[in-house]
Design a protein around this motif. Structure first.
Motif, mmCIF file in Angstrom:
data_model
loop_
_atom_site.group_PDB
_atom_site.id
_atom_site.type_symbol
_atom_site.label_atom_id
_atom_site.label_comp_id
_atom_site.label_asym_id
_atom_site.label_seq_id
_atom_site.Cartn_x
_atom_site.Cartn_y
_atom_site.Cartn_z
ATOM 1 N N HIS A 1 -35.572 -3.851 12.735
ATOM 2 C CA HIS A 1 -36.151 -2.992 11.697
ATOM 3 C C HIS A 1 -37.502 -2.418 12.107
ATOM 4 O O HIS A 1 -38.319 -2.069 11.261
ATOM 5 N N SER A 2 -37.733 -2.287 13.399
ATOM 6 C CA SER A 2 -39.025 -1.779 13.877
ATOM 7 C C SER A 2 -39.246 -0.318 13.490
ATOM 8 O O SER A 2 -40.391 0.143 13.439
ATOM 9 N N ALA A 3 -38.160 0.424 13.211
ATOM 10 C CA ALA A 3 -38.324 1.828 12.807
ATOM 11 C C ALA A 3 -39.038 1.938 11.469
ATOM 12 O O ALA A 3 -39.670 2.964 11.173
ATOM 13 N N PHE A 4 -38.944 0.887 10.661
ATOM 14 C CA PHE A 4 -39.600 0.884 9.344
ATOM 15 C C PHE A 4 -41.003 0.293 9.505
ATOM 16 O O PHE A 4 -41.281 -0.837 9.112
ATOM 17 N N ARG A 5 -41.865 1.090 10.083
ATOM 18 C CA ARG A 5 -43.199 0.636 10.517
ATOM 19 C C ARG A 5 -44.046 0.097 9.367
ATOM 20 O O ARG A 5 -44.821 -0.842 9.548
ATOM 21 N N TRP A 6 -43.913 0.655 8.182
ATOM 22 C CA TRP A 6 -44.769 0.284 7.055
ATOM 23 C C TRP A 6 -44.140 -0.794 6.175
ATOM 24 O O TRP A 6 -44.585 -1.023 5.060
ATOM 25 N N SER A 7 -43.107 -1.458 6.704
ATOM 26 C CA SER A 7 -42.404 -2.482 5.955
ATOM 27 C C SER A 7 -42.591 -3.841 6.616
ATOM 28 O O SER A 7 -42.624 -3.946 7.851
ATOM 29 N N ARG A 8 -42.730 -4.884 5.793
ATOM 30 C CA ARG A 8 -42.877 -6.253 6.297
ATOM 31 C C ARG A 8 -41.853 -7.145 5.614
ATOM 32 O O ARG A 8 -41.576 -6.983 4.430
ATOM 33 N N ASN A 9 -41.306 -8.078 6.355
ATOM 34 C CA ASN A 9 -40.370 -9.039 5.784
ATOM 35 C C ASN A 9 -41.168 -10.024 4.940
ATOM 36 O O ASN A 9 -41.890 -10.866 5.457
ATOM 37 N N PHE A 10 -41.046 -9.920 3.613
ATOM 38 C CA PHE A 10 -41.895 -10.758 2.765
ATOM 39 C C PHE A 10 -41.453 -12.221 2.749
ATOM 40 O O PHE A 10 -42.140 -13.075 2.199
ATOM 41 N N THR A 11 -40.302 -12.523 3.359
ATOM 42 C CA THR A 11 -39.907 -13.926 3.470
ATOM 43 C C THR A 11 -40.535 -14.582 4.697
ATOM 44 O O THR A 11 -40.462 -15.807 4.850
#
Length: 621
Positions: free
Chosen positions: A544-554
């Motif tokens: 999911h590196s393409a979603f730069r502004w997203s973090r896995n909250f788990t």
């Protein structure tokens, strides 16, 4: 010559009085939209808005000044005075309409009328429905009062210019025009200083409502149309060198999953994301809300993982859509899905799942063309899109299209027929203004907060019926369901646009595919809508590196925080602090922290850097 001086001055005073009245209208409509303001503070808005009022009055006096010049060479000026009246009527009506649109818009959005808001004018039917949530009594009264005001002023106050019969008076009128023109020029630019007039000149208070009341609505609207605050050529949010901004932001953009909770107990679950229209945490008891509006959601949470500290990135559906499906932080003054050249290269969950063999679909009870949603969704990889046009005319029982009961009947039938695995999204609308629901008003029919709570209660009941029906389907046991609001709402507590609680929204992960270890649990880690992408993909073990502004909250390695933007600034929430930096005030307007004040500037800089870095990326798309 003296007669012409007074005639020109009367025109100028008339325009100034128009803007005094406009400010009174704005204040009367929205006095309860923000924190308590004293009479002294409200009177100060007229003083601090004076420069903008005088500037627009000067703009509008230029044409009459040109008419004065013409009067030097025309003998029958009375005919041309009628043309002046026509000009005053036309411009006066436009100012009245802008003023009323601004006052009503602010009541719902908490922001001044600007180019972004005006972009929705290409959907007139939808905007009429939206505005119908407001009482018509106030606008109609002001329209009538405005017409009376214009009639009196054009017939009793304005005077014609004196015709110039001799060469001497022609020369005098020409001299007057030159002097008056110079004065108008200075008033238009806001004085003799090096910088011209801008929005900041009207700002004087830490209370945004007072600043917005001081800012001349007509001036602000024209300024944002002529020179948008956000465009494709420059970054309006440059506070520091890009290298420094990147160094501050990059530690917060760790989006590699080093830890998985394994939310799903199957490798390829169906995914259903339900976007709940305008559900605020204030009406969800699990989020700390006091209004018991969501008994069905509460019941569903007993069989799911509830996110009690979840935040929207923006304040509109189009911004929520881009945040949830493309992990894009919201823009303060526009939306990325309104620009084809910008969203064309965005990462998108539908396309990511389609690449893995999933069937993708989107269900909505309204017009899918609204806010450019269809173009964005097709580009994002949605293979099937269903909207109001797929419903029978007899089913279109809501101002926006169809209510949630019909939406869920249609959605369930479609889910039963479409191939698996699927990635589907449904967007509800019964809890949208004007809150006219086909059911008894649970909390009363009083306009505003009571209607909103009743609409959410109705939408919640429809959601509960749908979820119970879906549980009977054979594919449900392999389905992960994500319930999340697209944005919050000012009701029922009349929260201002900058309030962090306005962006606090419910988020629940449930479904037959949810691992039993997480059923009935609450997850209190702070997260954003943008984090859904990395979390969902990371939990499935996908890149999911393409979603730069997203973090896995788990993933407990990543920083836990949430950010949001509103029309004038950015808010930030983490475990140690809550702060809001306002771009127009150029200072913090909310600051609650366990940290020492020595770190105050560090936090302000982080807020600034976040907006700067994201907009730099936006410009490069």
């Amino acid at each position: 010559m003296l007669k012409n001086i007074f005639a020109l001055l009367r025109i100028y005073i008339f325009w100034y009085l128009c803007f005094v009245c406009a400010r009174l209208i704005f204040i009367s409509f929205n006095l309860n939209a923000g924190p308590y303001c004293s009479t002294t503070e409200l009177l100060q808005t007229f003083l601090h808005g004076l420069l903008h009022d005088l500037s627009v009055a000067a703009y509008l006096s230029v044409l009459p000044l040109l008419m004065l010049l013409l009067s030097s060479f025309l003998t029958d000026w009375q005919i041309h005075f009628n043309w002046l009246k026509v000009y005053v009527w036309l411009v006066g009506v436009v100012i009245l309409l802008i003023t009323l649109a601004d006052a009503v818009l602010y009541e719902f959005w908490g922001q001044k009328l600007n180019a972004y808001a005006a972009s929705f004018a290409k959907f007139p039917k939808d905007m009429v429905v939206f505005s119908s949530g407001a009482s018509l009594l106030g606008p109609l009264f002001n329209v009538g009062a405005g017409v009376v005001f214009l009639y009196i002023m054009t017939n009793k106050w304005l005077k014609p210019f004196a015709p110039a019969a001799v060469a001497a008076s022609k020369a005098a009128n020409t001299l007057l025009a030159v002097i008056a023109g110079a004065l108008l020029f200075l008033l238009i630019r806001g004085g003799t200083g090096k910088s011209t007039l801008n929005q900041s000149a009207a700002f004087f208070s830490a209370k945004p409502f007072l600043n917005h009341a001081a800012l001349n609505t007509t001036w602000n609207f024209i300024a944002t149309v002529v020179e948008p605050l956000e465009d494709n050529n420059r970054n309006p949010y440059v506070y520091m060198k890009d290298e420094l901004a990147d160094s501050l932001v990059n530690p917060y953009l760790v989006n590699t999953s080093t830890h998985r909770m394994q939310l799903a107990d199957t490798a390829m679950p169906n995914i259903l994301i339900v976007m709940l229209e305008g559900w605020s945490s204030d009406v969800v008891e699990l989020c700390g809300g006091t209004a018991p509006c969501t008994p069905q959601l509460n019941a569903l949470a007993k069989d799911g993982l509830f996110m009690s500290r979840f935040y929207a990135n923006g304040n509109r559906t189009d911004k929520g859509l881009a945040a949830i499906l493309s992990a894009q932080p919201a823009l303060p003054h526009s939306s990325i899905i309104n620009r084809i050249e910008k969203f064309s290269a965005l990462p998108a969950l539908p396309q990511t799942f389609a690449n893995k063999g999933y069937y993708t679909s989107f269900f909505y009870g309204g017009d899918i063309d609204f806010a450019n949603m269809k173009a964005y969704l097709l580009n994002a990889g949605m293979q099937h899109i269903s909207d109001v046009s797929d419903f029978a005319l007899t089913e279109r029982n809501a101002e926006w299209g169809v209510h949630d009961d019909k939406l869920w009947e249609h959605t369930l039938a479609a889910l039963n027929k479409q191939p698996a695995p699927f990635f589907s999204v449904a967007l509800t609308l019964s809890s949208h203004e004007p809150f006219n629901i086909p059911a008894p008003q649970k909390f009363g029919a009083a306009a505003g907060a009571d209607e909103y709570k009743s609409a959410v209660y109705y939408a919640d009941s429809c959601l509960g019926i749908f979820m119970q029906a879906m549980k009977q389907m054979p594919w449900y046991k392999n389905t992960l369901v994500i319930l999340v609001a697209d944005h919050g709402h000012k009701y029922p507590l009349m929260r201002p646009a900058f309030d962090p609680q306005l962006y606090h929204i419910p988020m629940l992960i449930t479904g037959g595919a949810l691992h039993k270890a997480y059923r009935g649990q609450q997850f209190k880690r702070i997260a954003n809508q943008t984090d859904i992408a990395a979390t969902l993909l990371g939990e499935l073990g996908w890149q999911h590196s393409a979603f730069r502004w997203s973090r896995n909250f788990t993933d407990t390695v990543t920083p836990a925080f949430a950010s949001y933007v509103y029309n004038d600034g950015i808010g930030w929430v983490n475990d140690s602090a809550v702060w809001v930096f306002d771009d127009e005030v150029k200072d913090l307007i909310i600051y609650e922290s366990k940290l020492p004040k020595a770190r105050l500037q560090e936090q302000i800089n982080l807020s600034k850097a976040w907006k700067q870095v994201y907009y730099n990326e936006y410009l490069k798309r």
